[in-house]
Design a protein around this motif. Structure first.
Motif, mmCIF file in Angstrom:
data_model
loop_
_atom_site.group_PDB
_atom_site.id
_atom_site.type_symbol
_atom_site.label_atom_id
_atom_site.label_comp_id
_atom_site.label_asym_id
_atom_site.label_seq_id
_atom_site.Cartn_x
_atom_site.Cartn_y
_atom_site.Cartn_z
ATOM 1 N N LEU A 1 0.819 -1.214 0.000
ATOM 2 C CA LEU A 1 0.000 0.000 0.000
ATOM 3 C C LEU A 1 0.854 1.264 0.000
ATOM 4 N N THR A 2 2.161 1.114 0.125
ATOM 5 C CA THR A 2 3.054 2.270 0.154
ATOM 6 C C THR A 2 3.931 2.289 -1.091
ATOM 7 N N PRO A 3 4.339 3.476 -1.542
ATOM 8 C CA PRO A 3 5.220 3.549 -2.718
ATOM 9 C C PRO A 3 6.534 2.806 -2.505
ATOM 10 N N GLY A 4 7.117 2.946 -1.315
ATOM 11 C CA GLY A 4 8.366 2.256 -1.051
ATOM 12 C C GLY A 4 8.217 0.748 -1.077
ATOM 13 N N GLY A 5 7.135 0.254 -0.493
ATOM 14 C CA GLY A 5 6.887 -1.181 -0.516
ATOM 15 C C GLY A 5 6.743 -1.706 -1.935
ATOM 16 N N ARG A 6 6.004 -0.990 -2.760
ATOM 17 C CA ARG A 6 5.828 -1.431 -4.151
ATOM 18 C C ARG A 6 7.143 -1.424 -4.911
#
Length: 240
Positions: free
Chosen positions: A154-159
């Protein structure tokens, strides 16, 4: 934080206390390896104010770095909120590197943990940050992604940290930055880099410059890579 990590952190804090009175860890690094200042870059969900970075500062002091040569970058004030894309944080990393380089009149060494290594690589390889950097050490950085990042989708960094992401595909284009000495340290027990070997620089990046290496540190947990004295003693001599 696991019980094992808490025990290791307490041991690290004890070592810092010894270093403060001039007693370095037995068998550890004892002298400053090079003249450059060092910038420490935290990772996903972390800040520069968490206690493990105080431990790391102590190790640098222990081997002869003055306080004004140790710079801990803070990409956010609240733990758990630094979850944006490495591409976004790379701009802040570059500004910090330029500032520290100007302040000291020299190139800068960088030690980056976890996603902080991706922030820094984007800075030196896709922006023009390479001009400020001598040595870049990454600790548990998911250079090839991590399947644990799906938990943060759900986060840009995670993706961006998912294996095969658009970000990683663009970053791993086969060429590291010329003039920067890379060292990617990874642990076989890193619970957040899945599989753990994905914290190593991939080929052909690794062979694209002569000054790049991967090193297995042993059996440390993810955060432990920041504050474990044995890990510090492995990378400190590389900051020459």
């Amino acid at each position: 934080m696991t019980r094992r990590t808490r025990r290791s952190l307490l041991r690290g804090l004890g070592t810092v206390g010894a270093g403060a009175v001039g007693l370095s860890a037995v068998g550890g690094a004892t002298t400053r390896p090079g003249p450059e200042p060092v910038v420490l870059v935290h990772g996903y969900g972390d800040t520069g104010e968490t206690p493990w970075w105080d431990v790391a500062r102590g190790y640098f002091r222990d081997v002869g770095y003055p306080d004004d040569a140790i710079h801990v970058l803070n990409l956010g004030a609240i733990p758990g909120t630094t979850v944006d894309s490495p591409e976004e944080y790379a701009t802040a990393v570059q500004a910090a590197l330029e500032s520290v380089s100007d302040e000291h009149g020299s190139a800068v060494d960088v030690v980056a943990h976890s996603m902080g290594g991706l922030d820094t690589r984007w800075c030196v390889e896709k922006l023009d940050g390479a001009q400020y950097v001598d040595d870049l050490v990454t600790l548990g950085t998911p250079h090839q992604g991590t399947y644990a990042a799906y938990l943060g989708s759900l986060t840009p960094g995670g993706r961006d940290m998912r294996p095969g992401s658009e970000f990683l595909t663009a970053l791993n284009d086969g060429q590291l930055a010329e003039g920067v000495a890379y060292a990617a340290l990874w642990s076989s027990a890193d619970e957040l880099i899945v599989p753990s070997r994905f914290a190593a620089l991939p080929d052909p990046e690794l062979s694209s410059v002569a000054s790049a290496r991967n090193r297995n540190t042993g059996l440390q947990e993810h955060v432990q890579l920041v504050f474990d004295r044995a890990v510090f003693d492995q990378y400190a001599p590389l900051l020459d």
